[in-house]
Design an enzyme around this catalytic site. Structure first.
Site, PDB file in Angstrom:
ATOM      1  N   CYS A   4    -105.732  74.933  21.897  1.00 32.48           N
ATOM      2  CA  CYS A   4    -105.271  76.305  21.829  1.00 32.48           C
ATOM      3  C   CYS A   4    -105.678  77.076  23.062  1.00 32.48           C
ATOM      4  O   CYS A   4    -106.089  76.511  24.060  1.00 32.48           O
ATOM      5  CB  CYS A   4    -105.845  76.966  20.582  1.00 32.48           C
ATOM      6  N   ARG A  52    -103.465  79.339  18.377  1.00 34.31           N
ATOM      7  CA  ARG A  52    -103.807  78.038  17.824  1.00 34.31           C
ATOM      8  C   ARG A  52    -102.627  77.084  17.697  1.00 34.31           C
ATOM      9  O   ARG A  52    -101.548  77.470  17.287  1.00 34.31           O
ATOM     10  CB  ARG A  52    -104.421  78.278  16.437  1.00 34.31           C
ATOM     11  N   LEU A  53    -102.902  75.821  18.060  1.00 29.80           N
ATOM     12  CA  LEU A  53    -102.008  74.697  17.781  1.00 29.80           C
ATOM     13  C   LEU A  53    -102.783  73.798  16.832  1.00 29.80           C
ATOM     14  O   LEU A  53    -103.852  73.316  17.168  1.00 29.80           O
ATOM     15  CB  LEU A  53    -101.700  73.945  19.087  1.00 29.80           C
ATOM     16  N   VAL A  55    -103.975  70.687  14.641  1.00 27.55           N
ATOM     17  CA  VAL A  55    -103.904  69.224  14.652  1.00 27.55           C
ATOM     18  C   VAL A  55    -104.675  68.628  13.475  1.00 27.55           C
ATOM     19  O   VAL A  55    -104.268  67.639  12.893  1.00 27.55           O
ATOM     20  CB  VAL A  55    -104.440  68.667  15.996  1.00 27.55           C
ATOM     21  N   ASN A  79    -111.580  76.033  22.109  1.00 30.27           N
ATOM     22  CA  ASN A  79    -110.404  75.227  22.445  1.00 30.27           C
ATOM     23  C   ASN A  79    -110.916  73.827  22.711  1.00 30.27           C
ATOM     24  O   ASN A  79    -111.719  73.641  23.623  1.00 30.27           O
ATOM     25  CB  ASN A  79    -109.742  75.812  23.701  1.00 30.27           C
ATOM     26  N   GLY A  80    -110.486  72.858  21.916  1.00 32.03           N
ATOM     27  CA  GLY A  80    -110.942  71.503  22.208  1.00 32.03           C
ATOM     28  C   GLY A  80    -110.958  70.606  20.999  1.00 32.03           C
ATOM     29  O   GLY A  80    -110.340  70.886  19.974  1.00 32.03           O
ATOM     30  N   GLU A  81    -111.693  69.520  21.161  1.00 28.13           N
ATOM     31  CA  GLU A  81    -111.840  68.551  20.090  1.00 28.13           C
ATOM     32  C   GLU A  81    -113.179  67.878  20.207  1.00 28.13           C
ATOM     33  O   GLU A  81    -113.593  67.519  21.307  1.00 28.13           O
ATOM     34  CB  GLU A  81    -110.821  67.429  20.272  1.00 28.13           C
ATOM     35  N   ASP A 104    -113.160  70.820  13.034  1.00 24.36           N
ATOM     36  CA  ASP A 104    -114.346  70.729  13.886  1.00 24.36           C
ATOM     37  C   ASP A 104    -114.778  72.081  14.440  1.00 24.36           C
ATOM     38  O   ASP A 104    -115.874  72.200  14.983  1.00 24.36           O
ATOM     39  CB  ASP A 104    -114.159  69.699  15.000  1.00 24.36           C
ATOM     40  N   SER A 379    -103.251  59.682  27.258  1.00 22.60           N
ATOM     41  CA  SER A 379    -102.844  59.466  28.650  1.00 22.60           C
ATOM     42  C   SER A 379    -103.974  58.847  29.471  1.00 22.60           C
ATOM     43  O   SER A 379    -105.152  59.038  29.161  1.00 22.60           O
ATOM     44  CB  SER A 379    -102.440  60.833  29.216  1.00 22.60           C
TER      45      SER A 379
END
Length: 616
Positions: A4, A52-53, A55, A79-81, A104, A379
């Site tokens: 996000c 926000r996106l 997931v 923003n992250g994972e 998370d 990627s």
């Protein structure tokens, strides 16, 4: 997990509860990063905005997220994972923390409440976040170790503004788009790379990878919580390959966790083929169905392709080979010249700066196509930097050049500038100074000979100066269309381990990235394992050169073009009327030759025009 956009500001003088319209404007600039939801939070001294996106746990991960205990409020935008969220959550539960969601974001908030700023040492992931502690009147910000996720900030008279991208800061009325001589040097001498920490715009800075910052009434302090450390490598070749195999497998599996299907970007090269093979194996073992793969190419590229030492062979046959071998559902994506030229403009808005020309634009188009069917992709970025895959790791002239190996054309670039600009920014001296700063940071290891010492320097330059340009590109182009891209080769455990592998083991079997090839025995077929490196494809179509050349000439013919005062107009006209073969030496990186020079100048002009950049 939340891909996000975050933004906000802290102000010691003003009452921010009355500033919602400004906060909403700042937050709205990041809408493409987070198309699914928006959130704001305000207190007298702190304001946070979030797009926000979703997931993981889309229902419950709303941000800004806060906890209240009496009059003590702790609020987070993130923003992250976190790829170790499961382990962290378990440890926090044992310490008495209760969780209301599966996301998370909550794990990070509780980790901060438990451990304070030192929580960053426990995180495995990609992240940029800000936490406001009401009781301490302190803002804490941090960025992941390799800088996969972006974070910019700007400070003036008792206030600090931050955002995932510069556009969020520029939406604040007190931080207009201004640039000074140093910013011009970044664009015209260093660009499309950037000096770490430099935000190009006046007052705008980037929080460097592996750093965290604290802002309180007594001011701003920044510290590095992580850096590369050199130590002797004691494992032999076989052991090294085994350890790498285990690390890669663990990293990819952690990064496949998602509530939505994960696809991979497949070029047929070593790095993307390896990640795809590991993903297919994991999906099969866990009964998760087929993996979808995507590749990019250009209309008629097979007709116009010319092999060079940077691009030894075309990708298409290798992509087909890997997709058939692994049984993936493959989606080839192709673009034509007109789309590529138009994408130069979209790419400027995505980066807030001129960037890697069509190498950016085509990635933007590619991500936009993938987003029609997928939300998360994997990627192969960073493998060439950490394992030493680029041709310049293996060429005497690049190794012996006393400059960045992707900037060998700095003297030629300097000739393209107007005498006034060249005088103001001294491009060659500026690049030399930035190069000297980079070398001074390298953590050398006692006892290394001159050759080993130079290869350590090359690795450091690539990881800290070239890789961020590509990670920026990947983040901005993918997030501009709301696609989340994960980059397993940036796992810090892998980077730390590979950093200390001696060059003679990195090139095992006398091949570039030899140790990675060895680690992937049995994962990939031999012909793919030993294929010569080929980078992200660019268009070889002469129509593209013709299109960007004519646009550059029309910019030069228009007296109102804002880029004109910065250019040696006659020299560029001359280049445009030649066949650009004078610029066959890449003027940046490995791919950016004549057509990309023109495309970059188009981007610079577009940027100055669209952002109403004023020169200070």
């Amino acid at each position: 997990m939340t891909m996000c956009g975050i933004t906000g500001w802290v102000d010691w003088q003003d009452d921010l509860t009355r500033k919602l319209p400004i906060l909403e404007k700042m937050t709205e600039t990041l809408a493409p990063r987070g198309p699914d939801a928006t959130g704001t939070w305000l207190s007298p001294s702190c304001a946070f905005g979030h797009r926000r996106l979703s997931v993981i746990d889309p229902e419950n991960g709303a941000q800004p997220m806060y906890r209240t205990n009496g009059d003590h409020v702790v609020c987070l935008v993130y923003n992250g994972e976190l790829y170790n969220a499961f382990e962290l959550r378990r440890e926090l539960e044992q310490r008495g923390h209760l969780f209301r969601t599966r996301c998370d974001t909550e794990v990070l908030l509780e980790a901060f409440i438990e451990w304070g700023p030192s929580c960053v040492d426990r995180l495995n992931g990609i992240f940029a976040f800000a936490v406001w502690s009401e009781r301490d009147r302190t803002l804490f910000m941090a960025r992941d170790r390799l800088g996969v996720k972006p974070l910019f900030y700007a400070e003036r008279e008792g206030k600090l503004v931050f955002g995932s991208e510069p556009k969020a800061i520029l939406a604040h009325p007190e931080f207009p788009a201004e640039i000074d001589a140093e910013g011009l040097a970044e664009v015209f001498a260093v660009g499309p790379a950037r000096t770490p920490g430099h935000g190009v715009y006046r007052r705008v800075k980037e929080l460097r990878p592996g750093c965290c910052a604290t802002y309180s009434p007594s001011g701003l302090s920044i510290r590095a919580y992580w850096r590369l450390e050199s130590r002797p490598h004691t494992d032999d070749v076989e052991t090294t390959a085994q350890i790498l195999n285990g690390l890669l497998k663990d990293t990819v599996e952690r990064q496949l966790v998602s509530d939505v299907p994960v696809c991979t970007l497949l070029s047929g090269g070593l790095d993307s083929s390896a990640l795809t093979a590991l993903a297919v194996r994991y999906y099969r073992e866990n009964g998760q169905g087929d993996v979808h793969t995507y590749s990019v190419d250009y209309v008629d590229n097979d007709k116009h392709f010319k092999a060079s030492s940077f691009q030894p062979n075309a990708d298409a046959p290798w992509i087909r080979r890997m997709s058939e071998y692994l049984g993936t559902i493959h989606h080839p994506v192709e673009f034509d010249t007109p789309e590529l030229v138009e994408a130069l403009y979209s790419a400027v808005y995505a980066r807030d700066l001129p960037g890697m020309a069509d190498v950016d634009g085509s990635l933007y188009l590619f991500c936009r196509e993938i987003k029609k069917n997928a939300t998360v992709a994997i990627s192969g970025e960073a493998a060439d930097e950490i394992f030493g895959g680029y041709p310049w790791f293996h060429r005497e002239e690049a190794l012996n050049a006393a400059t960045f190996p992707w900037a060998l054309a700095t003297p030629e670039r300097a000739k393209l500038l107007s005498p006034e600009l060249a005088e103001a920014i001294r491009p060659e001296a500026y690049v030399a100074e930035r190069y000297a700063e980079a070398l001074a940071e390298v953590p050398h290891l006692a006892g290394e000979d001159a050759g080993q010492r130079r290869m350590r320097e090359m690795s450091y330059l690539n990881i800290t100066r070239f890789m961020p340009t590509l990670l920026d590109r990947k983040d901005r182009m993918s997030m501009a269309v709301g696609l989340e891209v994960r980059v397993p080769f940036c796992d810090h455990r892998l980077v730390e381990y590979v950093w200390n592998i001696p060059w003679e083991i990195k090139t095992a079997g006398e091949r570039e990235k030899g140790i990675l090839r060895k680690a992937l025995h049995g994962v990939l077929p031999d012909d793919v394992l030993y294929r010569k490196k080929s980078p992200y494809p660019k268009t070889h179509n002469p129509n593209y050169l013709a299109a960007v050349r004519s646009r550059v000439l029309s910019i030069l013919d228009d007296p109102s073009s804002p880029v004109l005062p910065f250019l040696n107009v006659e020299r560029i006209r001359q280049l445009a009327h030649s066949d650009a073969s004078e610029f066959q030496l890449p003027w940046f990186g490995q791919l950016m030759t004549g057509p990309q020079l023109f495309a970059y100048l188009i981007q610079v002009n577009t940027w100055l025009q669209t952002y109403h950049v004023s020169i200070k």
